[in-house]
Design a protein around this motif. Structure first.
Motif, PDB file in Angstrom:
ATOM      1  N   GLN A 401      26.421  34.732  35.278  1.00 37.36           N
ATOM      2  CA  GLN A 401      27.574  35.631  35.171  1.00 37.36           C
ATOM      3  C   GLN A 401      27.175  37.038  34.739  1.00 37.36           C
ATOM      4  O   GLN A 401      27.967  37.982  34.841  1.00 37.36           O
ATOM      5  CB  GLN A 401      28.598  35.047  34.190  1.00 37.36           C
ATOM      6  N   ARG A 402      25.938  37.203  34.261  1.00 35.06           N
ATOM      7  CA  ARG A 402      25.474  38.536  33.851  1.00 35.06           C
ATOM      8  C   ARG A 402      25.535  39.530  35.006  1.00 35.06           C
ATOM      9  O   ARG A 402      25.623  40.742  34.788  1.00 35.06           O
ATOM     10  CB  ARG A 402      24.048  38.446  33.317  1.00 35.06           C
ATOM     11  N   LYS A 403      25.473  39.019  36.243  1.00 30.92           N
ATOM     12  CA  LYS A 403      25.529  39.897  37.422  1.00 30.92           C
ATOM     13  C   LYS A 403      26.763  40.792  37.376  1.00 30.92           C
ATOM     14  O   LYS A 403      26.711  41.960  37.780  1.00 30.92           O
ATOM     15  CB  LYS A 403      25.524  39.045  38.687  1.00 30.92           C
ATOM     16  N   HIS A 404      27.870  40.244  36.893  1.00 29.56           N
ATOM     17  CA  HIS A 404      29.118  41.019  36.873  1.00 29.56           C
ATOM     18  C   HIS A 404      29.124  42.063  35.752  1.00 29.56           C
ATOM     19  O   HIS A 404      29.757  43.102  35.883  1.00 29.56           O
ATOM     20  CB  HIS A 404      30.299  40.055  36.757  1.00 29.56           C
ATOM     21  N   ASN A 575      37.692  37.265  42.272  1.00 24.44           N
ATOM     22  CA  ASN A 575      37.491  38.023  43.507  1.00 24.44           C
ATOM     23  C   ASN A 575      36.035  38.406  43.710  1.00 24.44           C
ATOM     24  O   ASN A 575      35.731  39.488  44.223  1.00 24.44           O
ATOM     25  CB  ASN A 575      38.362  39.296  43.491  1.00 24.44           C
ATOM     26  N   SER A 576      35.134  37.535  43.290  1.00 20.24           N
ATOM     27  CA  SER A 576      33.704  37.795  43.522  1.00 20.24           C
ATOM     28  C   SER A 576      33.128  36.614  44.286  1.00 20.24           C
ATOM     29  O   SER A 576      33.537  36.359  45.415  1.00 20.24           O
ATOM     30  CB  SER A 576      32.974  38.020  42.188  1.00 20.24           C
ATOM     31  N   GLU A 577      32.232  35.881  43.698  1.00 25.02           N
ATOM     32  CA  GLU A 577      31.658  34.717  44.381  1.00 25.02           C
ATOM     33  C   GLU A 577      32.551  33.499  44.181  1.00 25.02           C
ATOM     34  O   GLU A 577      33.104  33.301  43.094  1.00 25.02           O
ATOM     35  CB  GLU A 577      30.255  34.446  43.822  1.00 25.02           C
ATOM     36  N   PRO A 578      32.686  32.643  45.186  1.00 27.83           N
ATOM     37  CA  PRO A 578      33.599  31.501  45.091  1.00 27.83           C
ATOM     38  C   PRO A 578      33.344  30.599  43.884  1.00 27.83           C
ATOM     39  O   PRO A 578      34.291  30.093  43.275  1.00 27.83           O
ATOM     40  CB  PRO A 578      33.361  30.756  46.410  1.00 27.83           C
ATOM     41  N   TRP A 579      32.072  30.383  43.515  1.00 26.48           N
ATOM     42  CA  TRP A 579      31.781  29.474  42.405  1.00 26.48           C
ATOM     43  C   TRP A 579      32.350  29.957  41.082  1.00 26.48           C
ATOM     44  O   TRP A 579      32.640  29.147  40.190  1.00 26.48           O
ATOM     45  CB  TRP A 579      30.276  29.244  42.282  1.00 26.48           C
ATOM     46  N   ASN A 594      42.806  25.510  37.218  1.00 24.71           N
ATOM     47  CA  ASN A 594      42.026  26.645  37.687  1.00 24.71           C
ATOM     48  C   ASN A 594      42.855  27.920  37.499  1.00 24.71           C
ATOM     49  O   ASN A 594      43.945  28.056  38.056  1.00 24.71           O
ATOM     50  CB  ASN A 594      41.679  26.444  39.166  1.00 24.71           C
ATOM     51  N   TRP A 595      42.318  28.849  36.692  1.00 19.73           N
ATOM     52  CA  TRP A 595      43.079  30.051  36.318  1.00 19.73           C
ATOM     53  C   TRP A 595      43.364  30.927  37.541  1.00 19.73           C
ATOM     54  O   TRP A 595      44.482  31.433  37.716  1.00 19.73           O
ATOM     55  CB  TRP A 595      42.286  30.836  35.261  1.00 19.73           C
ATOM     56  N   CYS A 596      42.381  31.109  38.386  1.00 19.74           N
ATOM     57  CA  CYS A 596      42.554  31.972  39.553  1.00 19.74           C
ATOM     58  C   CYS A 596      43.635  31.424  40.488  1.00 19.74           C
ATOM     59  O   CYS A 596      44.502  32.163  40.976  1.00 19.74           O
ATOM     60  CB  CYS A 596      41.234  32.127  40.297  1.00 19.74           C
ATOM     61  N   LYS A 597      43.573  30.102  40.716  1.00 24.10           N
ATOM     62  CA  LYS A 597      44.582  29.492  41.587  1.00 24.10           C
ATOM     63  C   LYS A 597      45.966  29.571  40.957  1.00 24.10           C
ATOM     64  O   LYS A 597      46.973  29.757  41.654  1.00 24.10           O
ATOM     65  CB  LYS A 597      44.214  28.033  41.875  1.00 24.10           C
ATOM     66  N   CYS A 611      30.983  25.236  38.294  1.00 20.21           N
ATOM     67  CA  CYS A 611      30.718  26.587  37.792  1.00 20.21           C
ATOM     68  C   CYS A 611      29.208  26.809  37.758  1.00 20.21           C
ATOM     69  O   CYS A 611      28.570  26.768  36.699  1.00 20.21           O
ATOM     70  CB  CYS A 611      31.325  26.777  36.399  1.00 20.21           C
ATOM     71  N   GLN A 612      28.630  27.007  38.912  1.00 22.28           N
ATOM     72  CA  GLN A 612      27.204  27.265  39.078  1.00 22.28           C
ATOM     73  C   GLN A 612      27.005  27.893  40.442  1.00 22.28           C
ATOM     74  O   GLN A 612      27.800  27.650  41.370  1.00 22.28           O
ATOM     75  CB  GLN A 612      26.398  25.970  38.968  1.00 22.28           C
TER      76      GLN A 612
END
Length: 616
Positions: A401-404, A575-579, A594-597, A611-612
C-alpha cells in the motif's frame, strides 16, 4: 523515562476503589454508550475461535487495542483461547448459572491471563451488576501490582476499548469490599486458583509493627510502606506466606531476594520496609538500611528481619536480587542518559556529512537493540478504526500500500550508503527541506533502521501507505526506534515513540532496562532533529547565528490525529488496483462489508484474504 503506562490515551483515569463494584455499575449505566441493548449483549457468549474478516466480533476490537501496546498476533490468539471461554462462564446467567467468585473477590474480581507479561487480556467480573462480565486489556501497574491499569470493552457491540481504568487496592484508608486480582485459570487445572492480590484477605500491615520502635522511618512513610507490603503477607501456623500469584510473577532468581516497598527512598540513602525471600525458603518482614550494586543484577544490602517474636539483625552483608513494588527486577545502574547522544555527536565529529547515518552508527556502537518487523505485520496487520464522525472500519495493512503514499508524495527517506532505497520515496537531506513542503501542522510516522531514516505523512487516521510497515524496504531490515513526529511550524517539533510494531517490541530487549532505553533515545532523537534541521551545505553557506532552529520536545501524547478518511484514502482503496478494495471494510450490523462496494450501494462480505497484489 519510559512512556507512562506504555501507551498514552488522551482521557482522564477512572480510579476504581471505594465501593468499586457500585462505581462500575453506576458508570456503565450512566454511559451514553451503554443502554439496555448493550446490557443484553453482555449476556451473550462469544466464539472461542477467531472469526472471519466478514464478522464483527469483540476479538477484533480487543486485538487492535492490545497491538497498540505491543501484543503480537500469535500471543493474542493464545490468550483469547483462555479469556473467551472464561468470559462465557461468567457472562451469561440466562445461559448457565455462573460460578461463584473466589474468596477475596466476592464483590469484584479482575482475572488476568498473564499479569507478569503485559499487555494481557483479562475479564472483569462484577457481582450483582447489570453487566456481570466484561473483557479488558491490562497494560500497566501504577507503581504496584495492587494498582493495575486497564482498558474495558464496555459491551460486545462496542467499537473500541475504553482506556485508563485503574483498580486501586493499596489505598489503605477505605474499605472497598471483597475485591481481588486473580489469574484466569488454566482449563487443564481449573481448580488451581492463582491469587495476585486481594483487598481484604491479605491486609497484614501490622506484621511490620516490630520495626516501629526503631523510629528509623518517618511515621506516615512507615504506615504507607507497611500497608503496601502487608497486602502481600499472611501468617499461617507461625510462618509468613505470600500469594502464589506474587511468587509466580517474580522471576526465578537463585539465592535471596528482597521485595522493597520504596525503591526511590532506598536509592536516596534512606531506609525502606521490605519482604525478604530467603534462600532457605522462608519469608520475613524486613527493613533495608542501604543497598549497593554488586554484579550480575545483584545487590549488597544490610537487613533487619522479623520472625514471629523477635527482630534479628544480620551481622554481615548479604547479596540478593532486588524487586520493586511492581515486581520488576532492579537491574544494574544504567549508563548515563546522555551516552547514546554523546556517541552520536562523536560520530558527527568524525564524519560530519550525514547526521542520520551517525545516529544509526551510534546506536550500533552502544549496543542498542534492533529488530526486523514481527511476523504478520509486514503484509497482514489489521485494525478496527472507530471514527467519531466517520465510518467504523476494519482495515488490513499490506506493505504494498506504500505505492499510494508515494503517489501522493507522502514518504520521505534518507538511505545510507549501500542500502536500497524505496523507489518513489522523496529524498530527505535535511528536515528543513521537508518542512518547506508541508502544510502545518503535519504529523508523520518515523523510524530509524540500520539502512535508513524514514517518515510517512499520514493523510488521516487510516494512515494508508504511511504506517511503520511501509517505511522499511524489506522484511529483514532491522529497526532501532520508531514513533511519530509532529511539525507544528518551522519553529516547533514534537515526537514520541508510539509504535506497537517496533518500539514496544524493542524496548524490553535493552539490558539496562526500558526506562534507560527511552532516556537514551529521547536525547538522541532530539539532537538528531537539531543537527539535521539544515543541510551541511546550507550551514556552510549561511551564518549559523542567523539560522532558525526549532524547539524540539518529547511527548507521550498521540500526535497523528484520528481523523476520518479523506478523499485520497477512499481513492486509494476504491479507485486504484482491484485488490485494494478487499483491504477496507465497514461495520454493518453484526458483519463487516466491503467498504468500496457499500459506497456504491452494494452489500458484499469483507474478504481480507484477497488484500494482496495477487488478488483473487
Amino acid at each position: 523515562m519510559k512512556p507512562s503506562n506504555c501507551y498514552h490515551w488522551p482521557t482522564a483515569f477512572v480510579v476504581l476503589s471505594a465501593n468499586l463494584y457500585e462505581v462500575i455499575a453506576e458508570r456503565l449505566q450512566a454511559s451514553e454508550d451503554v443502554n439496555m441493548t448493550n446490557v443484553m449483549l453482555s449476556g451473550v457468549a462469544v466464539t472461542v475461535g477467531r472469526s472471519s474478516s466478514g464478522t464483527r466480533s469483540p476479538d477484533k476490537v480487543l486485538q487492535t487495542f492490545a497491538q497498540h501496546l505491543g501484543m503480537l498476533p500469535q500471543r493474542f490468539n493464545e490468550e483469547w483461547k483462555l479469556a473467551a471461554p472464561f468470559y462465557n462462564k461468567h457472562c451469561c446467567p440466562s445461559i448457565n448459572e455462573p460460578p461463584d467468585l473466589p474468596v477475596g473477590g466476592r464483590d469484584l474480581s479482575l482475572f488476568i491471563v498473564d499479569y507478569s507479561n503485559l499487555p494481557s487480556l483479562a475479564v472483569l467480573v462484577t457481582n450483582d451488576s447489570p453487566i456481570r462480565a466484561q473483557f479488558a486489556v491490562v497494560y500497566g501497574k501504577d507503581g504496584s501490582i495492587a494498582n493495575p491499569i486497564f482498558g474495558i470493552l464496555e459491551s460486545l457491540d462496542a467499537f473500541s476499548v475504553k482506556a485508563n481504568f485503574q483498580l486501586s487496592l493499596s489505598d489503605g484508608k477505605t474499605d472497598i469490599g471483597d475485591v481481588g486480582i486473580f489469574q484466569i485459570p488454566d482449563p487443564q487445572t481449573p481448580n488451581q486458583l492463582v491469587v495476585y492480590q486481594t483487598a481484604g484477605a491479605l491486609q497484614h500491615a501490622t506484621a511490620f509493627d516490630g520495626f516501629k520502635s526503631f523510629n528509623m522511618i518517618e511515621g506516615r512513610k512507615f504506615d504507607a510502606q507497611a500497608w503496601h507490603l502487608g497486602m502481600t503477607l499472611t501468617s499461617v501456623q507461625g510462618k509468613f506466606h505470600t500469594t502464589n500469584g506474587i511468587l509466580k510473577m517474580m522471576p526465578d532468581v537463585p539465592g535471596d531476594s528482597l521485595f522493597v516497598a520504596d525503591l526511590d527512598t532506598l536509592h536516596a540513602g534512606s531506609r525502606s520496609l521490605a519482604i525478604w525471600f530467603s534462600s532457605n525458603g522462608m519469608i520475613y518482614p524486613a527493613m533495608v538500611s542501604w543497598a549497593e550494586y554488586d554484579e550480575s543484577n545483584r545487590w549488597k544490602v544490610f537487613v533487619r528481619y522479623l520472625t514471629q517474636h523477635t527482630i534479628e539483625v544480620l551481622d554481615q552483608e548479604i547479596t540478593c536480587a532486588l524487586f520493586g513494588p511492581d515486581l520488576r527486577l532492579v537491574l544494574a545502574p544504567p549508563p548515563p542518559a546522555t551516552a547514546l547522544k554523546e556517541e552520536f555527536e562523536e560520530q558527527l565529529r568524525k564524519t560530519p556529512g550525514d547526521a542520520f547515518k551517525a545516529a544509526s552508527v551510534a546506536a550500533n556502537l552502544k549496543n542498542m537493540p534492533s529488530i526486523a518487523i514481527p511476523e504478520g505485520y509486514y503484509n497482514t496487520k489489521v485494525k478496527t478504526l472507530d471514527f467519531k464522525d466517520g465510518p467504523d472500519l476494519y482495515v488490513l495493512y499490506h506493505h504494498a500500500q506504500r505505492k499510494h503514499a508515494y503517489q501522493n508524495k507522502r514518504i520521505f527517506e534518507h538511505v545510507f550508503a549501500g542500502a536500497e532505497r524505496n523507489i518513489g520515496a522523496l529524498g530527505l537531506l535535511s528536515f528543513d527541506t521537508v518542512a518547506s513542503k508541508l502544510t502545518y501542522p503535519a504529523a508523520m510516522t518515523f523510524l530509524l533502521s540500520q539502512e535508513r531514516f524514514a517518515m510517512g505523512w499520514a493523510m488521516d487516521g487510516v494512515e494508508v501507505g504511511t504506517g511503520h510497515n511501509c517505511l522499511i524496504k524489506h522484511e529483514h531490515e532491522k529497526v532501532y526506534i520508531a514513533g511519530e513526529i509532529l511539525f507544528e511550524g518551522d519553529d516547533r517539533v514534537r515526537f514520541n515513540f508510539l509504535s506497537g510494531t517496533f518500539t514496544r517490541q524493542i524496548s524490553p530487549l535493552y539490558e539496562p532496562g526500558e526506562d534507560s532505553f527511552y532516556n537514551q533515545w529521547i536525547r538522541l532523537i532530539s539532537a538528531l532533529i537539531g543537527k539535521a534541521w539544515h543541510s551541511r551545505l546550507h550551514l556552510l553557506l549561511h551564518n549559523r547565528a542567523l539560522l532558525k532552529f526549532p524547539t524540539v520536545t518529547y511527548t507521550d501524547d498521540v500526535l497523528i490525529p484520528f481523523e476520518p478518511p479523506v478523499q485520497a484514502t477512499k481513492t486509494a482503496f476504491c479507485n486504484s488496483e482491484p485488490w485494494m478494495q478487499s483491504c477496507a471494510c465497514i461495520a454493518s450490523g453484526d458483519s463487516y462489508l466491503n467498504w468500496c462496494k457499500k459506497m456504491e450501494g452494494k452489500d458484499e462480505t469483507c474478504e481480507h484474504d484477497y488484500c494482496q497484489p495477487s488478488g483473487r
